[in-house]
Design a protein around this motif. Sequence first.
Motif, mmCIF file in Angstrom:
data_model
loop_
_atom_site.group_PDB
_atom_site.id
_atom_site.type_symbol
_atom_site.label_atom_id
_atom_site.label_comp_id
_atom_site.label_asym_id
_atom_site.label_seq_id
_atom_site.Cartn_x
_atom_site.Cartn_y
_atom_site.Cartn_z
ATOM 1 N N SER A 1 -14.496 -2.811 3.481
ATOM 2 C CA SER A 1 -13.921 -3.796 2.568
ATOM 3 C C SER A 1 -12.855 -3.107 1.730
ATOM 4 C CB SER A 1 -14.994 -4.412 1.669
ATOM 5 O OG SER A 1 -15.558 -3.429 0.841
ATOM 6 N N THR A 2 -11.761 -3.805 1.506
ATOM 7 C CA THR A 2 -10.623 -3.244 0.776
ATOM 8 C C THR A 2 -10.097 -4.272 -0.208
ATOM 9 O OG1 THR A 2 -10.030 -1.896 2.694
ATOM 10 C CG2 THR A 2 -8.333 -2.207 1.019
ATOM 11 N N LEU B 1 0.825 -1.204 0.000
ATOM 12 C CA LEU B 1 0.000 0.000 0.000
ATOM 13 C C LEU B 1 0.858 1.252 0.000
ATOM 14 C CD1 LEU B 1 -2.820 -0.912 2.509
ATOM 15 C CD2 LEU B 1 -2.899 -0.937 0.042
ATOM 16 N N SER B 2 2.069 1.156 0.546
ATOM 17 C CA SER B 2 2.904 2.348 0.631
ATOM 18 C C SER B 2 3.216 2.916 -0.748
ATOM 19 C CB SER B 2 4.198 2.047 1.389
ATOM 20 O OG SER B 2 4.933 1.058 0.720
ATOM 21 N N GLY C 1 -0.510 1.191 -12.824
ATOM 22 C CA GLY C 1 -1.776 0.480 -12.912
ATOM 23 C C GLY C 1 -2.205 -0.285 -11.684
ATOM 24 N N SER C 2 -1.353 -0.445 -10.685
ATOM 25 C CA SER C 2 -1.782 -1.106 -9.454
ATOM 26 C C SER C 2 -2.853 -0.251 -8.787
ATOM 27 C CB SER C 2 -0.606 -1.315 -8.500
ATOM 28 O OG SER C 2 0.305 -2.241 -9.051
ATOM 29 N N SER C 3 -3.778 -0.892 -8.081
ATOM 30 C CA SER C 3 -4.910 -0.116 -7.560
ATOM 31 C C SER C 3 -5.313 -0.544 -6.163
ATOM 32 C CB SER C 3 -6.112 -0.255 -8.490
ATOM 33 O OG SER C 3 -6.554 -1.597 -8.518
ATOM 34 N N LEU C 4 -6.037 0.356 -5.522
ATOM 35 C CA LEU C 4 -6.609 0.126 -4.205
ATOM 36 C C LEU C 4 -8.040 0.640 -4.240
ATOM 37 C CD1 LEU C 4 -5.399 0.506 -0.719
ATOM 38 C CD2 LEU C 4 -7.047 2.216 -1.409
#
Length: 176
Positions: free
Chosen positions: A133-134, A4-5, A111-114
């Motif tokens: 929810s994550t 996440l960082s 392109g990575s996502s949260l």
Amino acid sequence: MKSLSSIFAVVFVLSTALASADARAGERRVVRANGQGGGSATLIESHEGRHGSLQRGRALVADGQGNASAVRGVSLRGSDGGSLERHASRSRSDDGGRRGERSLSATGSQGSSLQSDGGLSYSAESGLSRNRSTTVTDATTGNSRQSGTSYSRDGGLSRSVACQDASGAGIACPSR
């Protein structure tokens, strides 16, 4: 799977770049009274610079009888393709009930996502209840991790974690 960082680093870089850019900015405020002790207020801001853009808005409505609601949202877009959107709402009723919802969506330049959504509610009858929810998705592998937490007075606390590969098949979650 990226941590996440790295996604939050994108958020920091976007906000820093926007703050230091030669920006065009606009703002609009509207305040209205309803004549019964309540009213509404709206604020919309827009900033655009070399490194990205920021749009932000807030609205508040109250009826003067103890009922009120507020919403807010922010959208950041970086010139490198990274983005962040955050939305929140809260309301209260004259019987003491409370309700709130929040969502956060971030995409890194690669392109990575949260995606994270949650809410809470309170009433004298049912007490406090919360849920969140994550989902984090790695753009390189397509692997994702979904986690959820919920709490209610009657059901207590529950948590869940699951991981999937790019095809949607369950996989073991990586250790931290």
